[in-house]
Design a protein around this motif. Sequence first.
Motif, PDB file in Angstrom:
ATOM      1  N   VAL A 178       0.808  -1.224   0.000  1.00 37.76           N
ATOM      2  CA  VAL A 178       0.000   0.000   0.000  1.00 37.76           C
ATOM      3  C   VAL A 178       0.839   1.271   0.000  1.00 37.76           C
ATOM      4  CG1 VAL A 178      -1.777   1.312   1.253  1.00 37.76           C
ATOM      5  CG2 VAL A 178      -1.866  -1.183   1.221  1.00 37.76           C
ATOM      6  N   THR A 179       1.905   1.330   0.790  1.00 41.30           N
ATOM      7  CA  THR A 179       2.567   2.617   1.034  1.00 41.30           C
ATOM      8  C   THR A 179       3.036   3.291  -0.251  1.00 41.30           C
ATOM      9  OG1 THR A 179       4.716   1.533   1.445  1.00 41.30           O
ATOM     10  CG2 THR A 179       3.285   1.952   3.351  1.00 41.30           C
ATOM     11  N   GLN A 180       3.415   2.509  -1.277  1.00 41.28           N
ATOM     12  CA  GLN A 180       3.909   3.133  -2.506  1.00 41.28           C
ATOM     13  C   GLN A 180       2.830   3.929  -3.240  1.00 41.28           C
ATOM     14  OE1 GLN A 180       3.750  -0.196  -1.940  1.00 41.28           O
ATOM     15  NE2 GLN A 180       3.494  -1.381  -3.831  1.00 41.28           N
ATOM     16  N   TYR A 181       1.554   3.654  -2.953  1.00 39.95           N
ATOM     17  CA  TYR A 181       0.456   4.348  -3.628  1.00 39.95           C
ATOM     18  C   TYR A 181       0.070   5.658  -2.931  1.00 39.95           C
ATOM     19  CZ  TYR A 181      -0.166  -0.035  -6.121  1.00 39.95           C
ATOM     20  OH  TYR A 181       0.031  -1.142  -6.904  1.00 39.95           O
ATOM     21  N   LEU A 182       0.673   5.927  -1.777  1.00 37.18           N
ATOM     22  CA  LEU A 182       0.294   7.083  -0.973  1.00 37.18           C
ATOM     23  C   LEU A 182       1.315   8.212  -1.097  1.00 37.18           C
ATOM     24  CD1 LEU A 182      -0.780   5.237   2.305  1.00 37.18           C
ATOM     25  CD2 LEU A 182      -2.220   5.897   0.361  1.00 37.18           C
ATOM     26  N   ALA A 186       0.355  11.299   3.503  1.00 38.35           N
ATOM     27  CA  ALA A 186      -0.602  10.282   3.946  1.00 38.35           C
ATOM     28  C   ALA A 186       0.092   9.199   4.766  1.00 38.35           C
ATOM     29  CB  ALA A 186      -1.302   9.667   2.740  1.00 38.35           C
ATOM     30  N   VAL A 187       1.306   8.800   4.377  1.00 39.48           N
ATOM     31  CA  VAL A 187       2.065   7.826   5.165  1.00 39.48           C
ATOM     32  C   VAL A 187       2.341   8.396   6.549  1.00 39.48           C
ATOM     33  CG1 VAL A 187       4.257   6.586   5.362  1.00 39.48           C
ATOM     34  CG2 VAL A 187       3.073   6.697   3.147  1.00 39.48           C
ATOM     35  N   THR A 206       4.898  -3.153   4.029  1.00 39.97           N
ATOM     36  CA  THR A 206       5.816  -3.271   2.909  1.00 39.97           C
ATOM     37  C   THR A 206       6.111  -1.889   2.347  1.00 39.97           C
ATOM     38  OG1 THR A 206       4.095  -3.513   1.212  1.00 39.97           O
ATOM     39  CG2 THR A 206       4.859  -5.534   2.306  1.00 39.97           C
ATOM     40  N   TYR A 207       7.244  -1.799   1.664  1.00 39.65           N
ATOM     41  CA  TYR A 207       7.611  -0.542   1.015  1.00 39.65           C
ATOM     42  C   TYR A 207       8.442  -0.838  -0.226  1.00 39.65           C
ATOM     43  CZ  TYR A 207      12.128  -1.311   3.339  1.00 39.65           C
ATOM     44  OH  TYR A 207      13.320  -1.852   3.768  1.00 39.65           O
ATOM     45  N   GLU A 230       6.145   6.528 -14.833  1.00 41.96           N
ATOM     46  CA  GLU A 230       6.157   7.407 -16.003  1.00 41.96           C
ATOM     47  C   GLU A 230       4.768   7.609 -16.610  1.00 41.96           C
ATOM     48  OE1 GLU A 230      10.691   6.799 -17.654  1.00 41.96           O
ATOM     49  OE2 GLU A 230       9.070   5.686 -18.635  1.00 41.96           O
ATOM     50  N   ARG A 231       3.996   6.535 -16.726  1.00 40.77           N
ATOM     51  CA  ARG A 231       2.698   6.647 -17.391  1.00 40.77           C
ATOM     52  C   ARG A 231       1.611   7.202 -16.479  1.00 40.77           C
ATOM     53  NH1 ARG A 231       2.937   0.582 -19.963  1.00 40.77           N
ATOM     54  NH2 ARG A 231       4.717   0.943 -21.368  1.00 40.77           N
ATOM     55  N   SER A 232       1.604   6.800 -15.224  1.00 42.46           N
ATOM     56  CA  SER A 232       0.492   7.174 -14.363  1.00 42.46           C
ATOM     57  C   SER A 232       0.904   7.828 -13.054  1.00 42.46           C
ATOM     58  CB  SER A 232      -0.343   5.925 -14.030  1.00 42.46           C
ATOM     59  OG  SER A 232       0.431   5.012 -13.275  1.00 42.46           O
ATOM     60  N   GLU A 233       2.147   7.647 -12.640  1.00 42.32           N
ATOM     61  CA  GLU A 233       2.626   8.139 -11.345  1.00 42.32           C
ATOM     62  C   GLU A 233       1.750   7.636 -10.195  1.00 42.32           C
ATOM     63  OE1 GLU A 233       4.356  12.141 -10.949  1.00 42.32           O
ATOM     64  OE2 GLU A 233       3.675  12.471 -13.002  1.00 42.32           O
ATOM     65  N   VAL A 234       1.254   6.408 -10.335  1.00 42.34           N
ATOM     66  CA  VAL A 234       0.418   5.859  -9.273  1.00 42.34           C
ATOM     67  C   VAL A 234       1.263   5.446  -8.071  1.00 42.34           C
ATOM     68  CG1 VAL A 234       0.397   3.458 -10.095  1.00 42.34           C
ATOM     69  CG2 VAL A 234      -1.562   4.360  -8.848  1.00 42.34           C
ATOM     70  N   TRP A 235       2.548   5.114  -8.296  1.00 41.84           N
ATOM     71  CA  TRP A 235       3.472   4.894  -7.180  1.00 41.84           C
ATOM     72  C   TRP A 235       4.117   6.222  -6.831  1.00 41.84           C
ATOM     73  CZ3 TRP A 235       6.715  -0.215  -8.052  1.00 41.84           C
ATOM     74  CH2 TRP A 235       5.846  -1.315  -7.923  1.00 41.84           C
ATOM     75  N   LYS A 236       4.062   6.576  -5.550  1.00 40.49           N
ATOM     76  CA  LYS A 236       4.510   7.895  -5.125  1.00 40.49           C
ATOM     77  C   LYS A 236       5.580   7.868  -4.039  1.00 40.49           C
ATOM     78  CE  LYS A 236      -0.181   9.744  -5.839  1.00 40.49           C
ATOM     79  NZ  LYS A 236      -0.825   8.457  -6.178  1.00 40.49           N
TER      80      LYS A 236
END
Length: 290
Positions: A178-182, A186-187, A206-207, A230-236
């Motif tokens: 989960v943490t990569q999507y926040l 938020a973390v 996990t990270y 690059e395409r969506s930046e869904v991982w932050k």
Amino acid sequence: MARNAAAQTAFGPMVLAAIEQHEPPGRRLVDDDLAASFLPPGLRTLVAATRWSPVRSAIMAASDRSAPGMWAGILCRKRYADDNLIAALGDIDAVVILGAGLDTRGCRLASRSAIPVFEVDQPLNTERKRAVLNRVFGTPPPSVHLVAVDFEHDDLMAALAAAGYRRDARTFFIWEGVTQYLTAEAVDATLAQLRSAPAGSRLDFTYVQRDFIDGVDIAAAPSLYRRFRERSEVWKYGLRPDEIDRFLDGYGWRLLDQLGPDQARDRYVRPTGRALPTSSLEWSAQARKI
């Protein structure tokens, strides 16, 4: 039902767990007899086809070509959280799964324990999960409580309390994949709220490696970098393994253990006799509230 990029990622890990159940018991990285039933019809059909080992092997090989070591990595992180939770059951009063998605852990636990499980996720995934539980069980397990929360904006502990969670409960928190999507904010907000957890509570999370998120080192999975950065930046968001001890200490948690690629290989992959690579991209950690 509306779609969003982060919500759609709930399917992938459960497909892997479901396919893994077609391996003989001694060769499985994780045991999850509910995984396939939680998937939508099209994905259940795909999983059924993998009963034939050449199809299963082809899908695993394609996965590892796209993201080397992630097949074993995702399943080992699930096994790690399962093992840590079962080992702690005698010392905790509640389980909170942050970003539960389609995870079956709460329902699998309900077959052996009445301990309350609170499954937290964004509203879209919570409604999807409610429909799945109604379809699979008719009446969902009474110990499983679904809690809709937007980690970027909502008060986590208030939402949990409204669902019946006791703030004085020694809790096993699971924050898997989960943490990569926040966002970093938020973390920080989530961990700041978990400061109130009683001593002896556990946190399994996990990270993704920060150097990957920052584009400094994408060698572990260039295709995932293109897809999620690059395409969506869904991982932050990302962290580094050597900073986890200090990072957790700042929120009142003490690091107990980490699971990186070497530990995943030695602890879980080698005993199966399978020659599966493990990825350095995503790590798991377990901590205790002090």
